[in-house]
Design a protein around this motif. Structure first.
Motif, PDB file in Angstrom:
ATOM      1  N   HIS B  84       0.845  -1.200   0.000  1.00 48.02           N
ATOM      2  CA  HIS B  84       0.000   0.000   0.000  1.00 48.02           C
ATOM      3  C   HIS B  84       0.882   1.252   0.000  1.00 48.02           C
ATOM      4  N   GLY B  85       0.709   2.071  -1.007  1.00 51.87           N
ATOM      5  CA  GLY B  85       1.428   3.340  -1.052  1.00 51.87           C
ATOM      6  C   GLY B  85       2.931   3.188  -1.267  1.00 51.87           C
ATOM      7  N   TRP B  86       3.329   2.180  -1.957  1.00 54.43           N
ATOM      8  CA  TRP B  86       4.755   1.880  -2.163  1.00 54.43           C
ATOM      9  C   TRP B  86       5.216   2.506  -3.472  1.00 54.43           C
ATOM     10  N   LYS B  87       6.337   3.205  -3.404  1.00 55.58           N
ATOM     11  CA  LYS B  87       6.887   3.814  -4.611  1.00 55.58           C
ATOM     12  C   LYS B  87       8.144   3.067  -5.014  1.00 55.58           C
ATOM     13  N   ARG B 369       7.759   9.803   9.873  1.00 48.96           N
ATOM     14  CA  ARG B 369       7.277  11.085   9.375  1.00 48.96           C
ATOM     15  C   ARG B 369       7.838  11.366   7.983  1.00 48.96           C
ATOM     16  N   GLN B 370       9.148  11.043   7.832  1.00 50.85           N
ATOM     17  CA  GLN B 370       9.770  11.275   6.526  1.00 50.85           C
ATOM     18  C   GLN B 370       9.143  10.396   5.451  1.00 50.85           C
ATOM     19  N   LEU B 371       8.910   9.159   5.816  1.00 53.66           N
ATOM     20  CA  LEU B 371       8.283   8.247   4.849  1.00 53.66           C
ATOM     21  C   LEU B 371       6.878   8.736   4.480  1.00 53.66           C
ATOM     22  N   TYR B 372       6.163   9.204   5.473  1.00 50.05           N
ATOM     23  CA  TYR B 372       4.798   9.707   5.259  1.00 50.05           C
ATOM     24  C   TYR B 372       4.819  10.831   4.229  1.00 50.05           C
ATOM     25  N   GLN B 373       5.839  11.679   4.336  1.00 53.34           N
ATOM     26  CA  GLN B 373       5.940  12.770   3.364  1.00 53.34           C
ATOM     27  C   GLN B 373       6.441  12.269   2.026  1.00 53.34           C
ATOM     28  N   GLU B 374       7.444  11.396   2.092  1.00 53.38           N
ATOM     29  CA  GLU B 374       8.028  10.856   0.874  1.00 53.38           C
ATOM     30  C   GLU B 374       6.965  10.138   0.034  1.00 53.38           C
ATOM     31  N   ARG B 375       6.163   9.384   0.726  1.00 57.58           N
ATOM     32  CA  ARG B 375       5.128   8.615   0.015  1.00 57.58           C
ATOM     33  C   ARG B 375       3.913   9.489  -0.322  1.00 57.58           C
ATOM     34  N   GLN B 376       3.893  10.706   0.154  1.00 55.51           N
ATOM     35  CA  GLN B 376       2.792  11.645  -0.108  1.00 55.51           C
ATOM     36  C   GLN B 376       1.445  11.068   0.298  1.00 55.51           C
ATOM     37  N   CYS B 377       1.439  10.452   1.480  1.00 54.39           N
ATOM     38  CA  CYS B 377       0.203   9.811   1.947  1.00 54.39           C
ATOM     39  C   CYS B 377      -0.971  10.794   1.941  1.00 54.39           C
ATOM     40  N   ALA B 386      -2.214  21.850  -2.507  1.00 53.51           N
ATOM     41  CA  ALA B 386      -0.898  22.258  -3.012  1.00 53.51           C
ATOM     42  C   ALA B 386      -0.583  21.552  -4.323  1.00 53.51           C
ATOM     43  N   ALA B 387       0.083  22.250  -5.209  1.00 50.63           N
ATOM     44  CA  ALA B 387       0.389  21.684  -6.519  1.00 50.63           C
ATOM     45  C   ALA B 387       1.246  20.430  -6.360  1.00 50.63           C
ATOM     46  N   SER B 388       0.962  19.481  -7.208  1.00 50.09           N
ATOM     47  CA  SER B 388       1.700  18.228  -7.155  1.00 50.09           C
ATOM     48  C   SER B 388       2.882  18.315  -8.125  1.00 50.09           C
ATOM     49  N   ALA B 389       3.923  17.581  -7.769  1.00 45.80           N
ATOM     50  CA  ALA B 389       5.083  17.558  -8.646  1.00 45.80           C
ATOM     51  C   ALA B 389       4.815  16.708  -9.888  1.00 45.80           C
ATOM     52  N   ALA B 390       3.794  15.850  -9.779  1.00 41.05           N
ATOM     53  CA  ALA B 390       3.512  14.943 -10.895  1.00 41.05           C
ATOM     54  C   ALA B 390       2.955  15.742 -12.074  1.00 41.05           C
ATOM     55  N   PRO B 391       3.185  15.271 -13.323  1.00 45.38           N
ATOM     56  CA  PRO B 391       2.663  15.992 -14.479  1.00 45.38           C
ATOM     57  C   PRO B 391       1.140  15.992 -14.495  1.00 45.38           C
ATOM     58  N   SER B 404       3.769   2.298 -16.546  1.00 43.45           N
ATOM     59  CA  SER B 404       4.820   1.596 -17.266  1.00 43.45           C
ATOM     60  C   SER B 404       4.896   0.151 -16.787  1.00 43.45           C
ATOM     61  N   LEU B 405       5.253  -0.734 -17.701  1.00 42.69           N
ATOM     62  CA  LEU B 405       5.421  -2.147 -17.301  1.00 42.69           C
ATOM     63  C   LEU B 405       6.597  -2.284 -16.348  1.00 42.69           C
ATOM     64  N   THR B 406       7.569  -1.385 -16.466  1.00 45.94           N
ATOM     65  CA  THR B 406       8.703  -1.379 -15.536  1.00 45.94           C
ATOM     66  C   THR B 406       8.799   0.023 -14.948  1.00 45.94           C
ATOM     67  N   PRO B 407       7.977   0.302 -13.917  1.00 50.13           N
ATOM     68  CA  PRO B 407       7.926   1.669 -13.393  1.00 50.13           C
ATOM     69  C   PRO B 407       9.309   2.116 -12.920  1.00 50.13           C
ATOM     70  N   SER B 408       9.618   3.335 -13.245  1.00 51.49           N
ATOM     71  CA  SER B 408      10.924   3.875 -12.863  1.00 51.49           C
ATOM     72  C   SER B 408      10.820   4.461 -11.451  1.00 51.49           C
ATOM     73  N   PRO B 409      11.944   4.705 -10.806  1.00 55.21           N
ATOM     74  CA  PRO B 409      11.936   5.232  -9.442  1.00 55.21           C
ATOM     75  C   PRO B 409      11.070   6.489  -9.343  1.00 55.21           C
ATOM     76  N   GLY B 410      10.332   6.543  -8.241  1.00 52.87           N
ATOM     77  CA  GLY B 410       9.455   7.667  -8.021  1.00 52.87           C
ATOM     78  C   GLY B 410       8.011   7.368  -8.398  1.00 52.87           C
ATOM     79  N   ALA B 411       7.799   6.343  -9.250  1.00 50.43           N
ATOM     80  CA  ALA B 411       6.437   5.981  -9.635  1.00 50.43           C
ATOM     81  C   ALA B 411       5.839   5.073  -8.560  1.00 50.43           C
ATOM     82  N   TRP B 412       4.501   5.128  -8.452  1.00 46.48           N
ATOM     83  CA  TRP B 412       3.813   4.256  -7.490  1.00 46.48           C
ATOM     84  C   TRP B 412       3.749   2.846  -8.039  1.00 46.48           C
ATOM     85  N   LEU B 413       3.845   1.917  -7.131  1.00 44.08           N
ATOM     86  CA  LEU B 413       3.741   0.512  -7.546  1.00 44.08           C
ATOM     87  C   LEU B 413       2.314   0.040  -7.267  1.00 44.08           C
TER      88      LEU B 413
END
Lengths: 508, 886
Positions: B84-87, B369-377, B386-391, B404-413
């Protein structure tokens, strides 16, 4: 590609929603705008005339049952527990003399004259023999003849036959407690009772009966009402030792050793059907004539056999059945196929003034009906009414009988048909459907199918048409309409509908 | 993410089918998943695009520690099958399990709270079970009784491991506070209903306790009744001592515990109680079973007990008038007499141990706390503007990033299924079309009906409706209404039928008008479904001009009143009116009509109810547009229907329709007797009442031939039998009634002290044979009395006589055969006071009974107070003459 996706989507959709799956040629969703309103048919009055019968002065004869005395007087047993005699009820302009014979009894829903001084009444507590021993015109002896049934729950109505069977017995039917359970002895059963006080349980499985009478074979039939285990109102054969379908009263089998073993429990699933369970439950008796809900009434009551030998018109030997809610009288004609009663019902005459409870068709060929509209919805507007229905002498153009053949139906008409029109298969439409057999209240029409009429053959005299249909569906109601049929004068049928309950298909 | 997938899986397929039907192939993209996966939480959409997507907000995590078990949250986050919520790329910050631990520590650090287990209340469980299966929970969730449905339901995870009792109770009471998107609606729970449901859903929770206390309600007649009585409430206790509700007067309870025996031997138990109490050891009642009669117990018994745990049950029912008191003590090998120590007691045969509690670790909070922010829960779990960094969605490439079939770092799994990926890709591409317009209502409405699962209960245009498998759970609390009384109404043309204000109120507040449906109309939250009212109206509404009517207001009120009443169309026979009960079915109150319905629709409905509601029990009262009441307003259908509308719009101010209040139908006794047979409260259904000249009345129960009632002055009001369905029993209308309680009149007693037998146990049988009327209508009752050595016909006559200014009732009972020895006649039950003349008795201080000699001397009065019996020995007697005087 897209079409395929659409189809797949629809199939999945219907699977998820559990939509009724029909096996062949599914009928489109019924457009409810097509449902016929049961409107008064103005033409009916040309053939059968309704006349109001004035009520007793300062009182009402709120009819629950009616019969004819040996001397021709009309006898009315009322919901208020009175028994009235009328003379002059059959005069062209009726101004009857009313005479109170008895009062103080409880809802008389069955009445059987014995002599001019003695009648039996079926009241809620018992069968009572009322005798005028002193010749005063009033009953002075009230003898309790038979009361084998329990009665201490509401809505436990008891209806009895308006006469005796060929063995000299009166039949009674006993509604369930509240019309749902069987809290008291023999609620949901039928009995017969002899004059000497003997009685015997005859049938189980009744729900909410409201009329019992004998057909021309002397067999007893009763009217059952839509509800649990009954998809629609029906005319059912009280076959001795038979089980009429509602299992809750079967707890009383230990008290009725003459009835044989207790029937197995019905399956009670979404897929349960009467005719399928009947193969497993030998005691289960299939309804002889089902009255499709709304189309043919909402609450079938009095059964009135026509024993007038033609004085009431061309339908001698058939049964007339009243409907309480829609204030009308229907017609039923049965036959026996493979030992089982089945047959058709037809609209007959609407436009009565109140909810019909009691009624009789006299040897002189007049129907008397009456009742009231308290307690349940009724189309007629009067609180109580007594009315007479008689034949004007003009034969209506009607389907006289509808009998099943191995490959279709044989229709007899009251007048010769226009051969060219009647042999056109497009003059007819046939639709079949059935009902749930389950513990929930009532049932929609299920497995509806349109059928093809393959041939229509008219007899030389023009009175008989043989229909060959694509196939017959056992256990289903066959609803036939004849919009294209005309008589030789070019007139349409007075009623162009017939509803045949097909329990058995005859062998070729 | 996982939650919303669980919930929507069931119904996702519906949206495909529906959209296919409503839109045709051109717009087949499945926008549902975009909302499901909350794609638009990160990828910005413009207003047009947003109209196609129904976003689901994930549960509010602010108070998660107040409701959930942290162990469950941690395990949920650590499930490798559904990360759940894994990038992609998070691996560098610890394993899935380590991160789950840290996130949970962070979530709990804001409101640190130990998870509390609550012992389920056994009194609440059946109530909760009944609610769960009747009010509509099973429209979406699977029933928890009977066989599996075989069709999909919204899954309920292991609730006992997930929820605290208080958390679940509060959630059920107000689910929108936690899940604002309304997929779990509020069910109008009142009083203790939310607690009852929570106890039921958490019924498998076991909490260590020493003793279980079960309190009972209902009338008890013996201690055995506790074996079957309904538990009102259960709770864990620390000891067997009197405490809490055990001290309430009128209490009845059962204590259950398992005592640990460390030394085998002979143990003596001492039971003392003010009231009835009994003790069971290992399933055998060993003392106190007869204590009910004595109102107290002070007893002891010895039992040999082996080493190990033994079950003790103590029943107690408050009796007498002292304060409740109960104590159990014991003595045994090495034990002096005293209370049983709590340390040896357990409420279960095998003492329960709780799973280890969650260990809080402050050191992990910062990482969490850092993970909570990193994962943008918070993107999903709270609405973040707030504006999202995502396109933005408009610029997305559908084969990159999360898709993507092979999601690159930063994408949600997301672990998407191929079909899900394709659907999302198609949906995004469809939304990127430059010519994309606002989603049409014809798309949004069915989509909403699917999203909120309205179709589980309601049918609209042939789709949806109660699934056959769930049908049995939709029930009615009113008799005789059939499916209309139990199934929620169809939504076909509902926007044409209901006024927009009413629709809004219905969706906002529930506004139930069909009290006979057990299933409740839930509240989904006005922000979620507020637009539905407008959508229904815009799709359905086809206003039709009303035929103008010129009748004056007064004429309309009179005509409307007549039409509704029993002298008109008798609407009030089935429908309630101004909260007054109808004669029969109690269909919805007619006064709600103008507030709810559009008038033009109402008129169309009256013309043929069956077209709008196939199979309805409402008859068409203007068949083919023709009025059945030709003498009113010239039989003009429009004028009549307008009059009804005006009359109903007048509301409760209007004069009630005819027949609404039941009238009296009094049977008046004149110069000759009146016999009336019917259902009476005190004389059974087979009651036979006789009103005699002189205003003296009596009633027999003909099932037992008991003279059940005597009274004077007015006779009977038989309206309950002669109106409506004729239901109901009747009572005397006059005054000074005396009642003989149910039971036989003649009985054979082995000796004069044995209790009066019931019908079944009485050797003497009485069978009603009828009655005869003489020239003056004076009735003579006839019955048959039989016993092993006797068969007698009996007649009874009652007549009145004026003596001075008093009226006396004479009663004569005549047998053709004398009774054998041992047969008694019970003349009266109640308070019986012998009079000085020695041959008369005052009965219930109301009337005087008089018997002739020598019979009067042989009469036996037995029993005390208001239960005394006056018995007449019948041996050799063939005639009784009794006088009654008020």
């Amino acid at each position: 590609m897209r079409g395929k996706k659409l189809l797949t989507g629809l199939m999945m959709l219907s699977a998820v929603l559990g939509l009724a799956q029909t096996k062949a040629k599914p009928k489109q969703n019924l457009n409810t705008d097509d449902l016929p309103d049961l409107v008064p048919n103005e033409r009916e009055a040309l053939y059968y005339k309704i006349t109001d019968i004035p009520q007793p002065a300062d009182s009402v004869a709120e009819a629950g049952s009616m019969a004819v005395m040996p001397d021709g007087r009309l006898v009315v047993g009322t919901r208020r527990g009175e028994v009235y005699f009328a003379t002059g009820h059959d005069a062209p302009i009726p101004q009857p003399q009313w005479k109170l014979f008895a009062k103080g009894q409880t809802e008389i829903f069955g009445i059987a004259p014995k002599t001019n001084n003695q009648i039996y009444i079926v009241q809620q507590s018992e069968i009572t023999r009322l005798t005028d021993t002193r010749g005063t015109g009033r009953a002075d002896l009230f003898e309790s003849v038979s009361a084998p049934w329990g009665w201490s729950g509401e809505h436990e109505y008891t209806f009895g036959s308006c006469g005796f069977d060929r063995d000299g017995a009166i039949w009674t039917t006993h509604c369930l407690t509240g019309s749902y359970t069987s809290e008291n002895k023999f609620r949901g059963w039928a009995f017969r009772h002899f004059e000497d006080g003997r009685s015997e349980p005859m049938c189980s499985g009744l729900r909410s009966p409201s009329g019992v009478a004998f057909n021309r074979d002397g067999e007893a039939f009763y009217t059952e009402n839509q509800g649990p285990w009954n998809g629609a109102c029906a005319l059912k054969h009280l076959k001795p030792k038979g089980f009429m379908g509602h299992p809750i009263g079967n707890v009383w089998y230990p008290l009725a050793p003459n009835m044989g073993p207790r029937p197995a429990e019905p399956t009670n699933s979404q897929d349960s059907r009467y005719y399928l369970d009947a193969e497993r439950i030998p005691q289960l008796v299939l309804a002889a004539v089902i009255f499709p809900y709304k189309k043919m009434g909402q609450c079938a009551t009095a059964i009135m056999p026509d024993n007038s030998a033609g004085k009431f018109g061309p339908f001698s030997g058939q049964l007339f059945v009243a409907d309480y809610t829609l204030s009308m009288v229907m017609r039923a004609d049965m036959e026996k196929v493979k030992g089982v009663y089945q047959g058709a019902c037809f609209p007959f005459r609407s436009g009565f003034s109140t909810g019909i409870i009691g009624g009789t068709l006299t040897p002189k060929g007049q129907i008397f009906v009456g009742g009231s509209k308290r307690g349940w919805p009724v189309r007629g507007l009067k609180e109580t009414a007594l009315q007479r229905l008689e034949w004007t002498g003009v034969v209506p153009f009607e389907v006289l009988t509808m009998h099943v053949t191995p490959d279709g139906f044989e229709l007899h008409f009251t007048q010769p048909v226009d051969v060219a029109k009647a042999q056109d298969v497009k003059a007819y439409t046939l639709e079949t459907y059935t009902h749930h057999y389950h513990s929930a209240y009532g049932s929609p029409e299920l497995e509806t199918l349109d059928h093809e009429i393959k041939a229509a053959t008219v007899s030389a005299d023009g009175l008989t048409v043989r229909l060959v249909v694509d196939h017959l569906v056992r256990g289903h109601i066959h609803e036939l309409h004849l919009p294209g049929v005309r008589n030789r004068q070019g007139e349409p049928l007075l009623h162009d509908a017939a509803y045949y309950t097909l329990n058995q298909i005859p062998n070729p | 993410m996982r939650f919303s997938r669980l919930i929507s899986q069931t119904f996702k397929i519906l949206s495909w089918g529906w959209l296919s039907l409503t839109l045709g192939a051109a717009e087949l993209a499945d926008y549902h998943l975009l909302g499901d996966f909350n794609c638009t939480a990160c990828h910005a959409v413009n207003a047009v695009q947003s109209s196609w997507v129904n976003q689901h907000q994930a549960p509010n995590l602010q108070e998660v520690s107040q409701r959930l078990n942290p162990r469950w949250v941690r395990d949920f986050l650590a499930d490798p099958a559904h990360p759940h919520g894994w990038k992609v790329g998070l691996e560098s910050q610890g394993t899935l399990a380590e991160q789950a631990e840290a996130l949970t520590q962070y979530l709990w650090s804001k409101h640190p709270q130990e998870f509390r287990w609550t012992s389920p209340d056994k009194g609440a469980i059946p109530r909760g079970e009944n609610l769960y299966h009747t009010i509509g929970c099973v429209a979406c969730h699977a029933p928890q009784q009977g066989a599996a449905l075989g069709i999909p339901s919204v899954a309920l995870p292991n609730l006992a491991e997930k929820w605290s009792f208080e958390g679940l109770r509060r959630f059920l009471q107000d689910p929108l506070a936690t899940r604002p998107s309304g997929r779990m609606p509020a069910m109008h729970l009142v009083g203790s209903e939310a607690a009852d449901l929570a106890h039921y859903l958490l019924r498998d929770v076991k909490v260590p306790a020493h003793v279980e206390l079960a309190l009972y309600r209902g009338r008890l007649r013996s201690l055995e009744d506790l074996d079957t009585a309904e538990v009102a409430r259960s709770m864990p206790l620390e000891s067997l001592a009197m405490q809490g509700p055990m001290k309430d007067r009128g209490v009845a309870y059962r204590l259950t515990t398992w005592v640990e025996i460390k030394t085998a031997g002979n143990y003596q138990f001492y039971l003392q109680a003010a009231g009835a109490s009994r003790l069971s050891v290992d399933g055998h009642w060993i003392m106190g079973e007869g204590s009910w009669q004595r109102d107290k117990i002070n007893d002891h018994r010895a039992v040999v007990l082996t080493v190990g745990r033994h079950e003790l049950k103590i029943d107690y029912a408050y009796r007498g008038n002292k304060d409740p008191q109960m104590s159990l003590e014991w003595e045994g090998p090495g034990l002096v007499r005293g209370p049983l120590p709590s340390g040896l007691l357990s409420s279960e045969a095998t003492p329960v141990t709780l799973p280890p509690s969650f260990k809080f670790n402050k050191d992990l909070v910062e990482q969490g706390r850092q993970l909570y922010q990193e994962r943008q829960c918070e993107r999903c779990h709270r609405k973040v503007d707030a504006a999202s960094a995502a396109p933005a969605l408009q610029t997305l490439s559908v084969d990159r990033g999360c898709l993507s079939l092979t999601p690159s770092p930063g994408a949600w799994l997301f672990k998407l299924q191929p079909a899900e990926r394709r659907a999302l890709q198609q949906a995004i591409q469809a939304l990127q079309q430059p010519q994309l317009g606002e989603a049409p209502v014809a798309q949004k409405l069915p989509q909403a009906l699917i999203d909120f699962n309205c179709l589980a209960c309601h049918q609209r245009d042939g789709l949806g409706g109660v699934a056959p498998e769930r049908n049995g759970y939709f029930t009615s609390n009113g008799d005789d209404l059939g499916d209309e009384g139990r199934l929620p109404p169809k939504l076909n043309g509902v926007g044409d039928k209901l006024r927009p204000e009413w629709l809004k109120r219905l969706l906002d507040e529930g506004a139930p008008v069909r009290p006979y449906l057990n299933t409740r109309m839930p509240q989904f939250g006005v922000t979620n479904v507020g637009s539905l009212a407008t959508w229904f109206v815009s799709l359905d509404r086809q206003p039709q001009p009303l035929v103008p009517v010129t009748d004056s207001h007064e004429v309309q009120l009179d005509a409307g009143r007549r039409l509704l009443g029993t002298n008109g169309l008798s609407c009030i026979v089935c429908h309630r009116y101004n909260r007054q009960p109808a004669h029969s079915m109690q269909v919805l109150d007619l006064l709600t009509v103008p507030e709810r319905l559009n008038e033009d629709w109402f008129r169309r409905f009256l013309k043929s109810p069956d077209k709008f509601n196939p199979g309805t029990r409402m008859p068409a009262l203007w068949p083919n547009g023709q009025s059945l009441l030709q003498d009113l307003l010239k039989g003009d259908t429009a004028r009549q229907q307008a009059a009804i509308w005006t009359y109903l719009s007048e509301g409760p101010k209007a004069k009630f329709p005819e027949g609404l209040s039941r009238q009296s139908m009094e049977l008046v006794v004149g110069g000759e007797p009146v016999v009336y047979r019917g259902k009476m409260w005190e004389a059974s259904f087979r009651g036979l009442a006789i009103g005699l000249p002189g205003q003296i009345n009596l009633a027999y129960d003909t099932e037992t031939m008991r003279l059940a009632l005597l009274w004077h002055e007015r006779f009977l009001n038989v309206a309950p039998h002669w109106q409506s369905q004729g239901m109901g029993r009747i009572r005397p209308l006059g005054k000074d009634a005396v009642i003989n309680p149910p039971g036989v009149a003649f009985a054979k007693l082995a000796d004069p002290a044995v209790p009066w037998p019931t019908v079944e146990k009485n050797p003497v049988q009485a069978k009603f044979k009828g009655y005869a009327l003489d020239d003056q209508q004076q009735p003579t009752l006839m019955y048959h009395l039989s016993e092993a050595t006797m068969a007698s016909e009996v007649i009874e006559r009652n007549w009145t006589e004026h003596v001075g200014n008093q009226v006396i009732l004479h009663r004569e009972v005549k047998l053709t055969e004398a009774c054998p020895a041992g047969v008694w006649f019970r003349l009266a039950v109640g308070k019986i006071t012998p009079q000085a003349d020695r041959h008369s008795w005052r009965w219930n201080d109301t009337l005087t009974l008089e018997l002739p000699e020598p019979l009067a001397s042989s009469v036996r009065v037995r029993g005390e107070g208001d239960q005394a019996e006056l018995l007449i020995p019948m041996a050799g007697v063939k005639q009784l003459l009794i006088n009654y005087a008020w």
